[in-house]
Design a protein around this motif. Structure first.
Motif, PDB file in Angstrom:
ATOM      1  N   GLU A 246      -6.375  -6.709   2.018  1.00  0.00           N
ATOM      2  CA  GLU A 246      -5.536  -7.153   3.132  1.00  0.00           C
ATOM      3  C   GLU A 246      -5.997  -8.509   3.660  1.00  0.00           C
ATOM      4  OE1 GLU A 246      -4.978  -4.135   6.102  1.00  0.00           O
ATOM      5  OE2 GLU A 246      -4.248  -2.726   4.585  1.00  0.00           O
TER       6      GLU A 246
ATOM      7  N   LYS B  48       4.768   4.492   4.267  1.00  0.00           N
ATOM      8  CA  LYS B  48       4.207   5.675   4.908  1.00  0.00           C
ATOM      9  C   LYS B  48       5.228   6.794   4.936  1.00  0.00           C
ATOM     10  CE  LYS B  48       0.888   3.439   7.803  1.00  0.00           C
ATOM     11  NZ  LYS B  48       0.514   2.994   9.107  1.00  0.00           N
TER      12      LYS B  48
ATOM     13  N   ASN C 214       0.845  -1.197   0.000  1.00  0.00           N
ATOM     14  CA  ASN C 214       0.000   0.000   0.000  1.00  0.00           C
ATOM     15  C   ASN C 214       0.872   1.236   0.000  1.00  0.00           C
ATOM     16  OD1 ASN C 214      -2.617  -1.112   0.201  1.00  0.00           O
ATOM     17  ND2 ASN C 214      -2.257  -1.559   2.359  1.00  0.00           N
ATOM     18  N   ASP C 215       0.514   2.218  -0.794  1.00  0.00           N
ATOM     19  CA  ASP C 215       1.164   3.509  -0.630  1.00  0.00           C
ATOM     20  C   ASP C 215       0.126   4.604  -0.782  1.00  0.00           C
ATOM     21  OD1 ASP C 215       0.768   3.770  -3.343  1.00  0.00           O
ATOM     22  OD2 ASP C 215       2.781   4.453  -3.774  1.00  0.00           O
TER      23      ASP C 215
ATOM     24  N   ASN D 273       2.970  -1.492   4.251  1.00  0.00           N
ATOM     25  CA  ASN D 273       2.482  -0.129   4.090  1.00  0.00           C
ATOM     26  C   ASN D 273       3.667   0.810   3.950  1.00  0.00           C
ATOM     27  OD1 ASN D 273      -0.402  -0.370   4.339  1.00  0.00           O
ATOM     28  ND2 ASN D 273      -0.003  -1.009   6.444  1.00  0.00           N
TER      29      ASN D 273
ATOM     30  N   ALA E  16      -9.060  -1.429   0.563  1.00  0.00           N
ATOM     31  CA  ALA E  16      -7.782  -1.819   1.160  1.00  0.00           C
ATOM     32  C   ALA E  16      -7.982  -3.002   2.099  1.00  0.00           C
ATOM     33  CB  ALA E  16      -7.181  -0.633   1.904  1.00  0.00           C
TER      34      ALA E  16
ATOM     35  N   SER F  41      -3.590   3.198  -1.924  1.00  0.00           N
ATOM     36  CA  SER F  41      -4.760   3.020  -1.057  1.00  0.00           C
ATOM     37  C   SER F  41      -5.603   4.272  -0.935  1.00  0.00           C
ATOM     38  CB  SER F  41      -4.314   2.541   0.322  1.00  0.00           C
ATOM     39  OG  SER F  41      -3.331   3.398   0.820  1.00  0.00           O
TER      40      SER F  41
END
Lengths: 364, 258
Positions: A205, A215, A25-26, A213, A201, A193
């Motif tokens: 998952e 972040k 996820n980004d 993830n 999302a 995401s």
């Protein structure tokens, strides 16, 4: 830890289990998902090309960049492109995802071919039909590993594009079909995401055995520009690995982008590095060696209570008669080899706390 | 190169991208985000002038202007004041102007309309692609959306197809987007989608502190760099103020002017 993820993908699925799967996820504030994706892709590729992994080949489904990009990437990472057809197939969903170019070409409006022909690459001209997409992925995988028990890996970049063309449920269905296919060893995908609801999302998952993830390093408000700029060099990488028994292992790492290579460092090590670089670079030595540190720790400071139970007698000038005791003590300490501070007053004439200005005699 | 560069040029750093190597560079997507208070048109004019100016290192660069917002005469007047004759450039085929003011996709075949538009663009690109840098300017994407009866999905598909031109022919794409007409928060992700697509985002905003006589607004240039994993270029953010004058724009760092 990113390497731990790569190892899990390398080891693949157990007999009678779903393929291991990873969601990356980004978000727009830390748009390094593609770089992490490429990192994992190249790591896994090197395992596969050297036959160290369970899977014998990898099918890359590319929505966000052209196949020539993948070729460049592999070249830059030192892969032999000539032999890559043995383990790599690219399904190109970027060049003509909706068949527009084909229609224009049929009409004679445009001429140039879509991409240079390559044995590795096949073009998908209707990404809205996920059933076809699924069978294309399988066909490419079987091209690589045959029909037997050998397995292959699947990489999808990115799901966000796929969802835009179709719907969440059909994408979920495709992934679940791929994951439960007996010949798929591992599968990973990238998701932006913030383009989707929370439920998208969450849905992915649930379907993945690992979630990574990406972040930004700071979660505070991003009005500060120097902080914002940091977001484009560094970031946090939070990963959770789900075990089969339901336990979840959560790990955190920092990464930095240096010279367009991504580097992962564990958080603790990262803090240490910061502390060390805080000392300015000077010509003389500001740091202590280990021996110097232990010597320094041995020095007995002139406190009355040394926490050894005994109080240390320190000559404080109030009792002139105890001078001998002091000397004796210093002799005793010479044997012990411990460091200490011995202080003799110059003269006993004067009380230590006299009001007299000690610098009185200076002629300034 | 002795050409005086502005802060905006520095922030965009097109030059180092172009002089690096001779192999076909992937073009970049530049997104100009503006709002009602501070129009981003001046950025667009600046970029057009820059790509058409005769002393750009690659003198045979071509601008392909897809105009939804204004007629040709409007751009011609403004650019002439800035010292760039669009009509002459159009004569010698360095500017290809697509007047799309009247574009309206039929209700039942929005996609068909966009395919035709894309076909025209790609055709023009193919004809001119030999050894030339082509810049595609779309002013603006919101009006393209209007022309497609508000079908953002088709507009995004169209943009994706335009993006393939950056890899196939090395085109640079400049898009203008009015960000404030998309309310954020309700999961409406159109601007965000374009931000993912873009390599450089130029945002014009009014000053946070309110209006000032000497400053018309602030520009934030977010250069994502080439985040493609093997070419080294770092992401950078620049922030500066600007003041629009009669026929030029001053760019300066906050606090450097009283």
């Amino acid at each position: 830890m990113a390497d731990a993820i790569c190892r899990v993908l390398r080891d693949g699925a157990l007999e009678g289990e779903h393929a291991t799967s990873l969601t990356i996820n980004d978000s727009i504030h830390s748009p390094f998902g593609p770089i992490v994706f490429d990192y994992i892709f190249t790591q896994l590729s090197s395992f596969i090309s050297s036959a160290k992994s369970q899977s014998r080949g990898i099918v890359l489904v590319k929505f966000s960049s052209s196949p020539s990009f993948t070729v460049e990437l592999l070249k830059a990472r030192g892969f032999d492109i000539a032999t890559s057809h043995e383990w790599l197939r690219v399904l190109d969903c970027y060049s003509d995802p909706l068949g527009w170019k084909e229609r224009l070409k049929d009409r004679g409006a445009i001429k140039s071919p879509l991409t240079e022909a390559s044995p590795n690459v096949s073009i998908c001209k209707d990404v809205r039909n996920l059933n076809d997409l699924f069978s294309m992925v399988l066909a490419l995988g079987k091209e690589l590993v045959g029909d037997g028990k050998n397995r292959f890996s699947v990489a999808i970049d990115s799901l966000s594009e796929m969802i835009r063309h179709t719907s969440l449920s059909s994408v979920a269905c495709l992934l679940s079909n791929l994951r439960s296919h007996a010949q798929v060893s591992s599968i990973f995908w990238l998701l932006h995401s913030d383009l989707h609801d929370m439920k998208a999302a969450a849905a992915f998952e649930y379907m993945s055995s690992m979630v990574a993830n990406v972040k930004p390093p700071t979660t505070e408000n991003t009005d500060n520009f120097s902080l914002l700029e940091q977001n484009y060099k560094r970031g946090h990488f939070h990963a959770s690995l789900k075990r089969r028994n339901g336990r979840v292992r959560v790990m955190r790492e920092e990464f930095s982008i240096d010279n367009s290579l991504i580097k992962f460092t564990s958080v603790a090590a990262g803090e240490n590095a910061v502390a060390q670089t805080l000392v300015p670079k000077v010509q003389f030595n500001l740091q202590l060696s280990d021996k110097e540190k232990s010597d320094r720790a041995k020095v007995v400071l002139p406190f009355e209570h040394q926490e050894t139970g005994k109080s240390v007698q320190i000559y404080d000038g109030r009792k002139p008669g105890t001078h001998e005791l002091e000397v004796e003590k210093s002799k005793k300490h010479e044997d012990s080899g411990r460091g200490e501070i011995i202080y003799f007053r110059d003269s006993d004439d004067e009380m230590p706390d006299s009001d007299e200005d000690p610098d009185d005699d200076l002629d300034i | 190169m002795n050409r005086p560069t502005t802060l905006l040029d520095d922030a965009l750093s097109f030059d180092d991208g172009e002089s690096n190597s001779r192999r076909p560079q992937n073009g970049r997507v530049v997104l100009v985000e503006d709002c009602v208070e501070t129009s981003g048109a001046f950025v667009l004019h600046h970029l057009i002038k820059r790509f058409l100016s005769p002393n750009v290192s690659s003198s045979d660069s071509i601008v392909l202007f897809v105009a939804f917002a204004q007629p040709f005469s409007h751009y011609d007047r403004i650019l002439r004041k800035m010292g760039c004759n669009l009509a002459a450039q159009r004569e010698n085929k360095r500017l290809l102007f697509f007047d799309m003011l009247m574009l309206e996709c039929p209700d039942d075949d929005v996609e068909g309309g966009l395919i035709a538009l894309f076909g025209n663009i790609q055709k023009a690109v193919e004809v001119n692609s030999s050894n030339k840098n082509i810049t595609i300017v779309i002013d603006d994407i919101s009006l393209l959306e209007v022309a497609t009866n508000g079908s953002t999905k088709d507009v995004l598909n169209f943009m994706r197809y335009c993006h393939t031109l950056t890899t196939q022919f090395g085109c640079t794409i400049i898009i203008v987007l009015h960000e404030d007409i998309y309310s954020s928060g309700d999961g409406f992700t159109f601007p965000l989608q374009l931000e993912y697509l873009a390599d450089i985002i130029i945002k014009t905003e009014p000053l946070i502190t309110g209006l000032a006589a000497d400053v018309h607004g602030q520009l934030t240039v977010l250069n994502k760099g080439t985040l493609d994993g093997f070419r080294s270029s770092k992401g950078k953010i620049h922030n500066f103020h600007y003041k629009i004058k009669e026929n030029s724009v001053d760019y300066f760092y906050p606090g450097s002017r009283s």
